[in-house]
Design a protein around this motif. Structure first.
Motif, PDB file in Angstrom:
ATOM      1  N   MET A  96    -106.884 -21.691   2.770  1.00 16.45           N
ATOM      2  CA  MET A  96    -106.319 -23.003   3.099  1.00 16.45           C
ATOM      3  C   MET A  96    -104.912 -23.083   2.493  1.00 16.45           C
ATOM      4  SD  MET A  96    -108.406 -25.233   0.297  1.00 16.45           S
ATOM      5  CE  MET A  96    -109.868 -24.242   0.340  1.00 16.45           C
ATOM      6  N   ASP A  97    -104.132 -24.060   2.947  1.00 15.13           N
ATOM      7  CA  ASP A  97    -102.820 -24.289   2.327  1.00 15.13           C
ATOM      8  C   ASP A  97    -103.033 -24.740   0.886  1.00 15.13           C
ATOM      9  OD1 ASP A  97    -101.790 -23.817   4.811  1.00 15.13           O
ATOM     10  OD2 ASP A  97    -101.175 -25.889   5.220  1.00 15.13           O
ATOM     11  N   ILE A  98    -102.233 -24.209  -0.013  1.00 10.25           N
ATOM     12  CA  ILE A  98    -102.329 -24.637  -1.416  1.00 10.25           C
ATOM     13  C   ILE A  98    -100.923 -24.885  -1.969  1.00 10.25           C
ATOM     14  CG2 ILE A  98    -102.916 -23.895  -3.775  1.00 10.25           C
ATOM     15  CD1 ILE A  98    -105.360 -22.585  -2.743  1.00 10.25           C
ATOM     16  N   LYS A  99    -100.757 -26.048  -2.577  1.00  9.38           N
ATOM     17  CA  LYS A  99     -99.500 -26.315  -3.280  1.00  9.38           C
ATOM     18  C   LYS A  99     -99.653 -25.769  -4.695  1.00  9.38           C
ATOM     19  CE  LYS A  99     -95.905 -29.620  -4.060  1.00  9.38           C
ATOM     20  NZ  LYS A  99     -95.381 -30.960  -3.823  1.00  9.38           N
ATOM     21  N   GLY A 100     -98.837 -24.788  -5.035  1.00 11.43           N
ATOM     22  CA  GLY A 100     -98.983 -24.090  -6.302  1.00 11.43           C
ATOM     23  C   GLY A 100     -98.509 -24.913  -7.487  1.00 11.43           C
ATOM     24  N   ALA A 101     -98.873 -24.469  -8.668  1.00  8.31           N
ATOM     25  CA  ALA A 101     -98.436 -25.133  -9.895  1.00  8.31           C
ATOM     26  C   ALA A 101     -96.922 -25.078 -10.032  1.00  8.31           C
ATOM     27  CB  ALA A 101     -99.102 -24.475 -11.096  1.00  8.31           C
ATOM     28  N   ASP A 102     -96.291 -24.137  -9.326  1.00  7.61           N
ATOM     29  CA  ASP A 102     -94.834 -24.038  -9.370  1.00  7.61           C
ATOM     30  C   ASP A 102     -94.162 -24.963  -8.364  1.00  7.61           C
ATOM     31  OD1 ASP A 102     -95.742 -22.727  -7.141  1.00  7.61           O
ATOM     32  OD2 ASP A 102     -94.536 -20.918  -7.424  1.00  7.61           O
ATOM     33  N   GLY A 103     -94.973 -25.722  -7.612  1.00  7.97           N
ATOM     34  CA  GLY A 103     -94.421 -26.660  -6.647  1.00  7.97           C
ATOM     35  C   GLY A 103     -94.251 -26.074  -5.253  1.00  7.97           C
ATOM     36  N   GLY A 159     -98.284 -10.689  -1.814  1.00  9.75           N
ATOM     37  CA  GLY A 159     -98.305 -12.084  -2.240  1.00  9.75           C
ATOM     38  C   GLY A 159     -96.888 -12.602  -2.434  1.00  9.75           C
ATOM     39  N   PRO A 160     -96.582 -13.801  -1.918  1.00  6.04           N
ATOM     40  CA  PRO A 160     -95.231 -14.339  -2.052  1.00  6.04           C
ATOM     41  C   PRO A 160     -94.968 -14.941  -3.429  1.00  6.04           C
ATOM     42  CG  PRO A 160     -96.624 -15.877  -0.850  1.00  6.04           C
ATOM     43  CD  PRO A 160     -97.473 -14.673  -1.144  1.00  6.04           C
ATOM     44  N   SER A 161     -93.730 -14.883  -3.826  1.00  4.32           N
ATOM     45  CA  SER A 161     -93.241 -15.624  -4.988  1.00  4.32           C
ATOM     46  C   SER A 161     -94.166 -15.452  -6.202  1.00  4.32           C
ATOM     47  CB  SER A 161     -93.100 -17.095  -4.565  1.00  4.32           C
ATOM     48  OG  SER A 161     -92.622 -17.886  -5.592  1.00  4.32           O
ATOM     49  N   ARG A 162     -94.575 -16.579  -6.795  1.00  6.15           N
ATOM     50  CA  ARG A 162     -95.350 -16.516  -8.039  1.00  6.15           C
ATOM     51  C   ARG A 162     -96.851 -16.695  -7.805  1.00  6.15           C
ATOM     52  NH1 ARG A 162     -90.448 -18.740  -8.882  1.00  6.15           N
ATOM     53  NH2 ARG A 162     -91.168 -20.666  -7.926  1.00  6.15           N
ATOM     54  N   ILE A 163     -97.319 -16.332  -6.614  1.00  2.24           N
ATOM     55  CA  ILE A 163     -98.718 -16.611  -6.253  1.00  2.24           C
ATOM     56  C   ILE A 163     -99.717 -15.884  -7.161  1.00  2.24           C
ATOM     57  CG2 ILE A 163     -98.996 -14.755  -4.548  1.00  2.24           C
ATOM     58  CD1 ILE A 163    -100.466 -16.832  -2.765  1.00  2.24           C
ATOM     59  N   ALA A 164     -99.311 -14.702  -7.682  1.00  2.00           N
ATOM     60  CA  ALA A 164    -100.252 -13.929  -8.504  1.00  2.00           C
ATOM     61  C   ALA A 164    -100.213 -14.328  -9.975  1.00  2.00           C
ATOM     62  CB  ALA A 164     -99.965 -12.432  -8.365  1.00  2.00           C
ATOM     63  N   ASN A 165     -99.312 -15.257 -10.320  1.00  2.00           N
ATOM     64  CA  ASN A 165     -99.303 -15.737 -11.719  1.00  2.00           C
ATOM     65  C   ASN A 165    -100.667 -16.348 -12.055  1.00  2.00           C
ATOM     66  OD1 ASN A 165     -96.576 -15.224 -11.448  1.00  2.00           O
ATOM     67  ND2 ASN A 165     -95.934 -17.110 -12.488  1.00  2.00           N
ATOM     68  N   PHE A 166    -101.031 -16.253 -13.323  1.00  2.00           N
ATOM     69  CA  PHE A 166    -102.298 -16.851 -13.750  1.00  2.00           C
ATOM     70  C   PHE A 166    -102.439 -18.293 -13.245  1.00  2.00           C
ATOM     71  CE2 PHE A 166    -102.189 -13.881 -17.601  1.00  2.00           C
ATOM     72  CZ  PHE A 166    -103.282 -13.135 -17.192  1.00  2.00           C
ATOM     73  N   GLU A 167    -101.357 -19.063 -13.410  1.00  2.00           N
ATOM     74  CA  GLU A 167    -101.484 -20.513 -13.280  1.00  2.00           C
ATOM     75  C   GLU A 167    -101.254 -21.048 -11.873  1.00  2.00           C
ATOM     76  OE1 GLU A 167     -99.044 -18.870 -14.678  1.00  2.00           O
ATOM     77  OE2 GLU A 167     -97.130 -19.598 -13.890  1.00  2.00           O
ATOM     78  N   THR A 168    -100.664 -20.243 -10.978  1.00  2.00           N
ATOM     79  CA  THR A 168    -100.128 -20.817  -9.746  1.00  2.00           C
ATOM     80  C   THR A 168    -101.183 -21.464  -8.856  1.00  2.00           C
ATOM     81  OG1 THR A 168     -98.299 -19.266  -9.783  1.00  2.00           O
ATOM     82  CG2 THR A 168     -98.773 -20.313  -7.676  1.00  2.00           C
ATOM     83  N   LEU A 169    -102.260 -20.750  -8.563  1.00  4.58           N
ATOM     84  CA  LEU A 169    -103.235 -21.258  -7.594  1.00  4.58           C
ATOM     85  C   LEU A 169    -104.299 -22.143  -8.220  1.00  4.58           C
ATOM     86  CD1 LEU A 169    -103.751 -18.114  -5.328  1.00  4.58           C
ATOM     87  CD2 LEU A 169    -102.354 -20.150  -4.872  1.00  4.58           C
ATOM     88  N   GLY A 170    -104.276 -22.238  -9.535  1.00  3.84           N
ATOM     89  CA  GLY A 170    -105.282 -23.072 -10.191  1.00  3.84           C
ATOM     90  C   GLY A 170    -106.621 -22.374 -10.375  1.00  3.84           C
ATOM     91  N   LEU A 171    -106.688 -21.100 -10.016  1.00  3.15           N
ATOM     92  CA  LEU A 171    -107.940 -20.353 -10.212  1.00  3.15           C
ATOM     93  C   LEU A 171    -108.209 -20.126 -11.690  1.00  3.15           C
ATOM     94  CD1 LEU A 171    -107.526 -17.539  -7.504  1.00  3.15           C
ATOM     95  CD2 LEU A 171    -108.954 -19.578  -7.370  1.00  3.15           C
ATOM     96  N   VAL A 172    -107.112 -20.120 -12.460  1.00  2.40           N
ATOM     97  CA  VAL A 172    -107.205 -19.727 -13.868  1.00  2.40           C
ATOM     98  C   VAL A 172    -106.694 -20.860 -14.756  1.00  2.40           C
ATOM     99  CG1 VAL A 172    -106.200 -18.139 -15.563  1.00  2.40           C
ATOM    100  CG2 VAL A 172    -107.022 -17.261 -13.376  1.00  2.40           C
TER     101      VAL A 172
END
Lengths: 225, 469
Positions: free
Chosen positions: B353-360, B251-264
């Motif tokens: 799909m493409d996702i713009k993360g919470a980190d921008g 996983g790139p960058s902060r993708i596995a952070n709780f908040e990044t993908l909006g799953l959590v």
């Protein structure tokens, strides 16, 4: 399969101590005389290994009958890993020799003891065969059985010269040779294979040593009738 | 003076923390990779700064640290505000002392502190109810609130003997230098004297296979007398012969952070910058892998049936555009009655799909979500355990893997792991027998232990929530 026991066990501590002492002394004597004791307990000497390969007289008649039956030269070993021998029809021979319509044959020799492992060596010949033979691999999943045609021997690990034979070493084998390492070579239009099962008490490395020794000590048996 | 069992165990554990055992060989068998100069300390504990990228077989590969150690423990602290506040300060000081000595990089030493759910339940239950993140996706599916971290469960391909652990804390130490790991582990527990009752020490290695020669896994397995070690291909990164750290599989960058993908839902944000960690141990049957599967079959089962691979290749493309979807998986199973490891996971582990993360940042379709930190081991199953009977500890080295994966939630990890067993989130159940070859890689793996953890952000890594008591 007939039940077989390799060694009788003794709970007599004095006997065990005496046996250990004897083995230590024997090892010292053998070491001093240039002899070696293999880790499978089969003794060999430098001078013995220089002898021409000779199929033991007790094993020869069976191999001669096989050569005559298919009218193709076959190979009889002069050495087999302990405890098995290569007497066709003998106590270690599993189901005699299987011969197919195309004259390909399989002679297997097996020792098995639950909890201890097994020693299993197969000899095969494929007259007229040029390429690696195909085997049927049956897989069942989702209630459906699929029969796939796969090479009987795959994952070549290189070639080596053993007693003048250019053998290819295969680490994946199928059918009756599953979990065996196989040495395969072609000679006078016949594809020959010798394989041994990698299973306790044998390691992959030990099996390679055994196959070197088996293939290095083969005597060709020509058909006589 | 007679030692109590606790003192005896503590002494043995303290010795084991710095002991190298067979892993001393790693230093003799592999050179430490040359790393770039250190950068800043990430806010996330699970991210490694300055990971080195190399190209192998034309594919970008992340070179992981050589040495890994996991230490699990229970807390020898009473659940009182005063004791917890003191413990929080002591551990944070100890961690900072390590960071003063080492950069948080593979060349230095990276320490990740992860907290088991038993910690939250025993010490800060009410605060945990209010602050631990909630898994939005899992909650929607379940029609009730599902926490982002829940207790690990056994999966269909697990045996009934798989132990579901209850550790209160786990420390992951990673470095190219074994001395750094040993020093970090020893000083961490010396400087927090008495805070932790160790339950296990797990050690191992990764990488080292790209510099030519036999490579680290083969050399280590051979030295340890592992059955089938001779058959491990020269240069392999792992015992099973394939590279697993292609840039695109991580996983790139902060993708596995709780908040990044909006799953959590991170609620008021206490755990923003944190993540979820799954820790497990599994044995690998190296001999079966190489004697019963030929190269073509190993590719089929590791990647996908029919996956294109040059004979003998170790590093295979796993780019976003190569990722399999659920329809591919069902098609593979219809066609050949089997699934591959990567192919089975990708429908759930890659972005659909493409996702713009919470980190921008923009995370493109096909990006991997999990960030793995798994490493090969010769532990059986652990280097040291406080409970050899329960853990079925053996002195004889065994080939295995300490599996560590950072995902945004327990449910996200669970979805991936269930997919390995042919169970997809859309309800598809591929009828695969336990341990069958159709299960791919699973047929040579045997998982012994599992546990889920919460990894707080670096700023809240020490006794999380205790300061709010």
């Amino acid at each position: 399969m007939r039940p077989r026991t390799l060694f009788s066990s003794s709970s007599d501590g004095a006997t065990l101590t005496a046996v250990r002492t004897f083995l230590i002394l024997a090892a010292i004597v053998l070491g001093a005389s240039g002899c070696s004791l293999g880790d499978d307990g089969v003794e060999g000497t430098a001078s013995a290994r220089e002898q021409p390969a000779a199929c033991p007289s007790a094993w020869k008649p069976g191999w001669q009958r096989l050569a005559n039956r298919i009218n193709v030269p076959v190979y009889c070993p002069s050495w087999m890993p302990s405890p098995i021998d290569a007497e066709i029809g003998g106590q270690w021979n599993s189901d005699g020799v299987s011969v197919s319509k195309d004259k390909s044959y399989l002679a297997g020799f097996l020792w098995h003891e639950a909890g201890s492992g097994d020693v299993h060596v197969n000899f095969r010949g494929y007259p007229g065969k040029a390429g690696v033979p195909r085997c049927e691999d049956t897989q069942t999943s989702g209630g459906k059985t699929r029969r796939l045609s796969v090479p009987c021997f795959s994952d070549p690990q290189g070639t080596r010269e053993v007693a003048g034979k250019q053998v290819t070493v295969y680490s994946v084998s199928r059918d009756a040779d599953q979990w065996h390492v196989t040495y395969l070579w072609r000679e006078d239009g016949v594809l020959y294979a010798v394989s041994e099962h990698v299973a306790p008490p044998l390691t992959y490395r030990r099996v390679l040593q055994n196959l070197d020794r088996i293939v290095g000590g083969l005597e060709v048996i020509e058909p006589t009738a | 003076m007679k030692l109590t069992r606790k003192e005896l165990l503590g002494g043995a554990a303290a010795g084991a923390l710095g002991a190298a055992g067979i892993y001393e060989l790693v230093d003799q068998l592999a050179d430490s990779p040359v790393r770039a100069a250190a950068g800043t300390r990430p806010a996330e504990q699970h991210l490694l700064a300055e990971a080195k990228l190399l190209v192998h077989d034309g594919i970008e590969v992340i070179e992981p640290p050589l040495h890994h150690q996991v230490i699990t423990a229970r807390l020898a602290v009473r659940p009182s505000r005063a004791e917890l506040a003191d413990a929080q300060a002591v551990l944070e000081r100890a961690l900072r002392r390590i960071e003063d000595r080492y950069e948080v990089t593979p060349a230095g030493l990276a320490v990740t502190v992860a907290w088991g759910l038993p910690y939250f339940r025993r010490f800060v239950p009410k605060l945990a109810d209010g602050h631990l993140p909630i898994d939005r996706r899992a909650s929607t599916s379940a029609k009730h609130s599902v926490p982002a971290a829940f207790d690990a469960t056994r999966f269909p391909s697990d045996l009934s003997t798989t132990i579901l652990e209850r550790n209160e804390v786990a420390f992951l130490l990673r470095s190219d230098d074994r001395e750094h790991v040993a020093d970090g582990a020893q000083s961490l527990f010396a400087d927090t004297d008495g805070l932790f009752e160790l339950t296990s020490i797990r050690k191992g290695f990764q990488g080292g296979g790209f510099a030519g020669g036999p490579g680290l896994p083969k050399a280590m397995a051979t030295a340890a007398g592992i059955q089938g070690a001779d058959l491990i291909p020269d240069g392999a990164q792992l015992f099973l012969g394939f590279t697993s750290t292609q840039r695109h599989t991580q996983g790139p960058s902060r993708i596995a952070n709780f908040e990044t993908l909006g799953l959590v839902d991170v609620r008021e944000g206490y755990f923003r910058g944190g993540t979820h960690m799954h820790l497990s141990h599994l044995f690998e049957n190296v001999e079966a892998w190489y004697l019963d599967f030929d190269f073509r079959q190993r590719v089929d089962t590791t990647f996908r049936p029919g996956f294109e691979a040059r004979e003998g290749a170790q590093t295979l493309r796993q780019a976003p555009e190569d990722a399999a979807g659920a329809a591919d998986l069902r098609g593979d199973f219809r066609r050949v009655g089997a699934i591959g490891h990567s192919g089975s996971i990708q429908p759930t582990s890659r972005l659909q799909m493409d996702i713009k993360g919470a980190d921008g940042d923009l995370y493109p379709k096909g990006s991997a979500i999990p960030q793995r930190a798994d490493f090969n081991t010769l532990d059986n199953p652990f280097f040291w355990t406080a409970d050899p009977g329960r853990d079925r500890h053996g002195e004889q080295p065994e080939a295995g893997l300490h599996f560590i994966s950072f995902n945004p939630s327990s449910d996200d990890f669970r979805r991936n792991r269930l997919a390995m067993d042919g169970r997809l989130p859309d309800g598809t159940r591929l009828p695969i027998g336990q341990g069958s070859r159709a299960q791919g890689l699973n047929s040579v793996l045997r998982t012994t232990h599992r546990q889920n953890f919460v990894v707080p952000p670096r700023a809240r890594r020490s006794f999380p929530l205790a300061e709010l008591l």
